[in-house]
Write a protein that holds these residues in place. Structure first.
Motif, PDB file in Angstrom:
ATOM      1  N   ALA A  10      11.406  -8.480  42.114  1.00 12.87           N
ATOM      2  CA  ALA A  10      12.847  -8.250  42.238  1.00 12.87           C
ATOM      3  C   ALA A  10      13.196  -7.438  43.479  1.00 12.87           C
ATOM      4  CB  ALA A  10      13.373  -7.552  40.988  1.00 12.87           C
ATOM      5  N   ASP A  35      10.149  -3.302  40.065  1.00 13.72           N
ATOM      6  CA  ASP A  35      10.052  -4.564  39.334  1.00 13.72           C
ATOM      7  C   ASP A  35       9.293  -4.242  38.051  1.00 13.72           C
ATOM      8  OD1 ASP A  35      10.061  -7.857  39.730  1.00 13.72           O
ATOM      9  OD2 ASP A  35       8.382  -7.153  38.525  1.00 13.72           O
ATOM     10  N   THR A  36       9.572  -4.985  36.992  1.00 16.23           N
ATOM     11  CA  THR A  36       9.000  -4.613  35.692  1.00 16.23           C
ATOM     12  C   THR A  36       7.598  -5.173  35.476  1.00 16.23           C
ATOM     13  OG1 THR A  36      10.111  -6.495  34.688  1.00 16.23           O
ATOM     14  CG2 THR A  36      11.269  -4.372  34.654  1.00 16.23           C
ATOM     15  N   ASN A  68      15.220  -7.956  34.735  1.00  9.71           N
ATOM     16  CA  ASN A  68      15.323  -7.175  35.961  1.00  9.71           C
ATOM     17  C   ASN A  68      16.760  -7.074  36.462  1.00  9.71           C
ATOM     18  OD1 ASN A  68      12.634  -6.109  37.316  1.00  9.71           O
ATOM     19  ND2 ASN A  68      12.158  -7.867  36.012  1.00  9.71           N
ATOM     20  N   ARG A 109      18.119  -4.381  34.395  1.00  9.32           N
ATOM     21  CA  ARG A 109      17.589  -3.088  34.849  1.00  9.32           C
ATOM     22  C   ARG A 109      18.333  -2.610  36.101  1.00  9.32           C
ATOM     23  NH1 ARG A 109      14.392  -1.927  38.737  1.00  9.32           N
ATOM     24  NH2 ARG A 109      13.823  -4.095  39.114  1.00  9.32           N
ATOM     25  N   ASP A 140      11.396   1.217  31.708  1.00  5.70           N
ATOM     26  CA  ASP A 140      11.652   0.835  33.096  1.00  5.70           C
ATOM     27  C   ASP A 140      12.160   2.005  33.935  1.00  5.70           C
ATOM     28  OD1 ASP A 140      10.863  -1.717  32.515  1.00  5.70           O
ATOM     29  OD2 ASP A 140      12.881  -2.547  32.368  1.00  5.70           O
TER      30      ASP A 140
END
Lengths: 408, 408
Positions: A93, A109-110, A184, A187, B270
């Motif tokens: 991301a 990024d996850t 993402n 997020r 996150d």
């Protein structure tokens, strides 16, 4: 290392972490056939994910905007566009991503898509009617075609599965890639948006290109045989893309997305005879041929009669009511997915069709079609619409632009 | 036509309906790369779906038995076994199937898997503690190892996602094939069983053979690196398969399945730093290497110390607490899946890990492991166990036998 990209570090173009480590063998990748790492171009006149050959899996999300600052909304769309473009290329991301950044900061990024290909990911954004309220000064920009949907007969809408300020449709051939993308975006949007509802679809129920075989819905029937196909520019122009002069200029090249969560009472359906099922649909279950015809793609002939002059396709059959011929020429581009969300608490699977369609003006396309279906279609006995959304999908972006830039 | 099989009529072995019809071209299948139609053998000493190379997708279902007649339960298991064996071969649930039967009867298959391959489908059955009550006269046959799980610290179990008399784990490389199988078992069981809960998993989080790359969970970490692998018969014998003398004879060759629906608070995770995430897990996020080591499959060394004599793998790290070394040699065979089930109503995705493990005696394996994890694991701050199930999976069946035959 200044940039850690998913593909460069882990994927096809890179060294292949899958092959590293004592327990892996040279046969590791061979034993796991993967789809080619197909990348769907992000930029273009129109957004991807509409006429793109329908990918197999879906994660659809609807967000509430929680900030009331226009500038924060614009910043978010700018950030999202960059991340979306990266992820559709199969990258993380953001720069540095899951593991390339500073140890003492949350990763950018996850990480759950590390090692996965782009999987034909597309991300398609849309703006709901509620975005055009006074919070952001967008009242004047609301397209007349983005009129709230009417209440249809037999609607049983759950507000927790309906509406929303912004939607993102993530489609991919790998569900983990689609979920990663939505997660993402959520997020990145922390503090500006919150997830209102989201829906996974495990199997596509529409083809959008001529080389795709027609898939089956959970009634067991081929679905969307007569869908508008990408290879048919005349139909796309007439029925899908908003034209200059259709409404506000920022929507030219865009389209309107309607989503409906349609619970199917599959247990009741499964106790219905084959003849009854085929009469309700108006097609043969095996071949998908219209009743009275031989092959799936034979034209639907609503006038063929059988014994005693009775129409072979009944008056209340789904294909008759949904046919352009019955609706003054109306067509839509369908792009739905099968879903199963656990059980309903009454001994049944909570399963059905997450219907998505794209149209140039829902007031003249989806709405009259759904009015006809919801009031006359025998199939409605087996359906319950319990979620609904309407979104204006802006046109595609050019490099450097952001999603919906012409709106702001 | 006396039998319509999915593969014969529609699939690889047949003419390929995908290629029929005016709109399809010769390139249709080529444009849709599909996994090979891999068939996992149904019969054997043990049930399939345990040491089988973990397929990509899951549909897990738990049923309540609604009849109180033992004979009806036995009849159901007999019918289910026939249907399960057929479906794992890529055939329809019954002879004649979706479209080959009489027009005026409900079809013997629901049809949504027509044209799809076997997709490595496995169906694995298990019996919950509640099946062994007086309804069916099975009290004496209940294995001591099928003891109700204790309440673990921080459990927040939802009864609507827990328990059940019978479970079926459907794994496949195509989710529509897994959903089709569960749905048809539920259909066949109408009047004898009702769906209590069901769970889709979109991505595997474990490898069960050495040639599978280790997948990632929704914390973005490789999961199950040290899993028991099918190539390790000693570990399977010690930790997975019930032996003669372990309990009632009907379970010899079987195993116990524990399922836990573990909601992950991914939004909180996150926002945690990379260093903190790696300390909690005890591994590097990128490579999966244990802290202090270089490669994913390097042995976990719990004794390596860093600056100031502090263990590199913290005392409360997940890999330390779950290590066989910390648990007196206990191991389990993990076979879990990532899930995302819409949103939680509070602005977040309802996502996590549907944990499945197999063990020879949960009282000595899963229970002490989960006691340790639930009381000491820092990761628990980011988790909530909200569903739970325990099931005795009988041994495999020979041709002509039915699921659990030795129990009845």
């Amino acid at each position: 290392m200044t940039e850690v990209s998913r593909r460069r570090l882990f994927g096809y173009a890179g060294a292949g972490v899958a092959l590293a480590g004592a327990g892996a063998t040279a046969g590791a990748l061979a034993a796991q056939p993967k789809a080619a790492p197909r990348v769907v171009p992000f930029h273009g006149e129109h957004q991807a994910g509409i006429t793109t050959a329908a990918q197999d899996r879906l994660h659809f999300v609807s967000f509430d905007v929680t900030t009331d600052k226009r500038a924060e909304l614009v910043d978010l769309l700018r950030e999202w566009t960059i991340a979306a473009e990266r992820m559709t290329r199969g990258e993380e991301a953001a720069d540095r991503g899951a593991v390339g950044g500073p140890q003492h900061a949350p990763p950018a990024d996850t990480g759950e898509a590390l090692g996965l290909s782009a999987a034909s990911l597309t991300l398609t954004v849309g703006f709901g009617p509620s975005l055009f309220d006074k919070r952001f000064g967008l009242e004047e920009a609301r397209p007349p075609a983005l009129a709230d949907l009417p209440r249809f007969p037999a609607d049983d809408l759950d507000p927790k599965r309906s509406g929303g300020d912004i939607c993102v449709q993530a489609c991919a051939d790998d569900p983990q890639v689609a979920v990663h993308a939505v997660r993402n975006l959520a997020r990145i949007g922390f503090g500006a948006v919150a997830v209102r509802w989201s829906q996974l679809g495990f199997g596509r129920t529409s083809s959008t290109t001529k080389d795709q075989a027609t898939p089956r819905n959970l009634f067991g029937f081929k679905d969307g045989t007569n869908n508008i196909k990408a290879e048919n520019p005349d139909e796309l122009r007439d029925h899908v893309w908003v034209r200059d002069g259709d409404g506000p200029q920022w929507m030219a090249g865009g389209t309107y997305l309607v989503a409906r969560r349609i619970r199917m009472h599959i247990e009741t359906w499964d106790r219905t005879s084959l003849a009854e099922q085929e009469a309700i649909v108006g097609r043969k279950k095996g071949s998908g041929a219209p009743l009275g015809q031989a092959e799936e793609f034979d034209p639907v002939d609503l006038h063929v009669k059988g014994a005693g002059g009775v129409p072979l396709i009944p008056e209340d059959a789904h294909v008759r009511l949904a046919a352009a011929e019955s609706l003054g020429g109306v067509k839509i581009l369908r792009r739905g997915y099968n879903f199963t969300d656990g059980s309903d608490g009454f001994g049944h699977l909570d399963a059905g069709l997450f219907f998505i369609c794209f149209n140039r003006d829902p007031r003249r396309q989806f709405v009259p079609m759904q009015q006809a279906l919801s009031s006359k279609d025998t199939m409605m006995e087996y359906l319950k619409h319990n979620g609904s959304g309407l979104f204006a999908c802006p046109p595609g972006v050019r490099p450097g632009e952001f999603w919906g830039q012409r709106l702001f």
